[in-house]
Write a protein that holds these residues in place. Structure first.
Motif, PDB file in Angstrom:
ATOM      1  N   LEU A 104      45.572  32.001  41.076  1.00 20.32           N
ATOM      2  CA  LEU A 104      46.244  31.274  42.147  1.00 20.32           C
ATOM      3  C   LEU A 104      46.225  32.146  43.393  1.00 20.32           C
ATOM      4  CD1 LEU A 104      49.361  29.997  40.187  1.00 20.32           C
ATOM      5  CD2 LEU A 104      47.347  28.676  40.832  1.00 20.32           C
ATOM      6  N   GLN A 105      46.220  31.497  44.532  1.00 20.04           N
ATOM      7  CA  GLN A 105      46.325  32.228  45.787  1.00 20.04           C
ATOM      8  C   GLN A 105      47.277  31.468  46.685  1.00 20.04           C
ATOM      9  OE1 GLN A 105      42.191  32.362  46.837  1.00 20.04           O
ATOM     10  NE2 GLN A 105      42.262  30.410  47.913  1.00 20.04           N
ATOM     11  N   GLY A 106      47.955  32.198  47.564  1.00 21.12           N
ATOM     12  CA  GLY A 106      48.940  31.546  48.406  1.00 21.12           C
ATOM     13  C   GLY A 106      49.132  32.250  49.720  1.00 21.12           C
ATOM     14  N   SER A 107      49.776  31.521  50.628  1.00 21.88           N
ATOM     15  CA  SER A 107      50.080  32.083  51.933  1.00 21.88           C
ATOM     16  C   SER A 107      51.397  31.502  52.429  1.00 21.88           C
ATOM     17  CB  SER A 107      48.956  31.769  52.927  1.00 21.88           C
ATOM     18  OG  SER A 107      48.835  30.370  53.111  1.00 21.88           O
ATOM     19  N   ALA A 108      52.035  32.257  53.320  1.00 26.37           N
ATOM     20  CA  ALA A 108      53.240  31.832  54.030  1.00 26.37           C
ATOM     21  C   ALA A 108      53.259  32.604  55.342  1.00 26.37           C
ATOM     22  CB  ALA A 108      54.493  32.117  53.198  1.00 26.37           C
ATOM     23  N   ASP A 109      53.988  32.106  56.313  1.00 29.85           N
ATOM     24  CA  ASP A 109      53.973  32.712  57.645  1.00 29.85           C
ATOM     25  C   ASP A 109      54.359  34.183  57.656  1.00 29.85           C
ATOM     26  OD1 ASP A 109      53.074  30.417  58.864  1.00 29.85           O
ATOM     27  OD2 ASP A 109      55.056  29.759  59.521  1.00 29.85           O
ATOM     28  N   ASP A 110      55.288  34.605  56.802  1.00 31.48           N
ATOM     29  CA  ASP A 110      55.735  35.997  56.826  1.00 31.48           C
ATOM     30  C   ASP A 110      55.042  36.886  55.794  1.00 31.48           C
ATOM     31  OD1 ASP A 110      57.019  34.698  54.732  1.00 31.48           O
ATOM     32  OD2 ASP A 110      58.892  35.792  54.977  1.00 31.48           O
ATOM     33  N   ILE A 111      54.003  36.362  55.152  1.00 25.89           N
ATOM     34  CA  ILE A 111      53.247  37.119  54.152  1.00 25.89           C
ATOM     35  C   ILE A 111      51.988  37.667  54.803  1.00 25.89           C
ATOM     36  CG2 ILE A 111      52.060  36.961  51.921  1.00 25.89           C
ATOM     37  CD1 ILE A 111      55.176  36.633  51.857  1.00 25.89           C
ATOM     38  N   LEU A 112      51.674  38.935  54.523  1.00 26.77           N
ATOM     39  CA  LEU A 112      50.474  39.557  55.062  1.00 26.77           C
ATOM     40  C   LEU A 112      49.293  39.232  54.155  1.00 26.77           C
ATOM     41  CD1 LEU A 112      52.012  43.049  55.903  1.00 26.77           C
ATOM     42  CD2 LEU A 112      51.624  41.124  57.465  1.00 26.77           C
ATOM     43  N   GLY A 113      48.266  38.630  54.691  1.00 23.19           N
ATOM     44  CA  GLY A 113      47.088  38.308  53.892  1.00 23.19           C
ATOM     45  C   GLY A 113      47.363  37.198  52.899  1.00 23.19           C
TER      46      GLY A 113
END
Length: 182
Positions: A104-113
């Motif tokens: 799984l991969q994910g992102s959020a505004d306050d996450i780096l990379g």
């Protein structure tokens, strides 16, 4: 020079004191954890953050609204409420399956990379970096989250917040899937 070598040896010894969880131990444990199933709908979470000394520095609840988009992206809209301490008030995760790596991969505004996740039976490991605000500054830290499923409606998340490979704080969160209300 001698001071530099001493610091390097101390850092090596301390980093060896970190958590070393063997994920293969969870492959055959039921029930399997399926984040798409668990987070599709409403989830309530209760958590604490403890510093290196074990002292409570945050106590919070989280309201999570999960949905799955047409492109099979799991969207988690998290709203945080703090009883002790302060922190982020909202985070929106976008999580998808990477078919090439079976992760799984994910992102959020306050996450780096990009966050990376791997499922192991009833467990999931979720790793990411972020700039963590503390008082008037922020620190780039790495999160090493472990999630374990108790049943279809209950999970526990144990996070280790690390800087230079040393665990600086630990987060414990219990989450419960709420019944669908029509």
């Amino acid at each position: 020079m001698r001071k530099t070598i001493t610091v390097m040896i101390a850092a090596g010894v301390l980093s060896g004191c970190g958590t070393n969880i063997n994920p293969q131990k969870y492959n055959d444990i039921s029930p399997s954890f399926d984040p798409y199933h668990f987070f599709n709908g409403s989830v309530k979470a209760w958590g604490i953050v403890q510093n290196r000394s074990g002292e409570l520095v945050q106590r919070f609840t989280v309201d999570i609204k999960g949905s799955i988009n047409n492109d099979n992206t799991l969207v988690l809209d998290e709203t945080f409420h703090y009883e002790v301490g302060e922190g982020v008030t909202r985070r929106v995760w976008n999580i998808s399956e990477n078919n090439q790596t079976d992760m799984l991969q994910g992102s959020a505004d306050d996450i780096l990379g990009i966050a990376q996740g791997q499922l192991y039976g009833n467990a999931m490991r979720w790793q990411y970096s972020m700039n963590l605000p503390v008082d008037d500054t922020s620190y780039e830290v790495a999160f090493d989250d472990w999630i374990w499923s108790f049943n279809d409606n209950t999970i526990v998340n144990r996070s280790y917040i690390k800087k230079f490979g040393i665990t600086m704080a630990e987060v414990t969160i219990f989450m419960q899937k709420l019944p669908n209300v029509n």
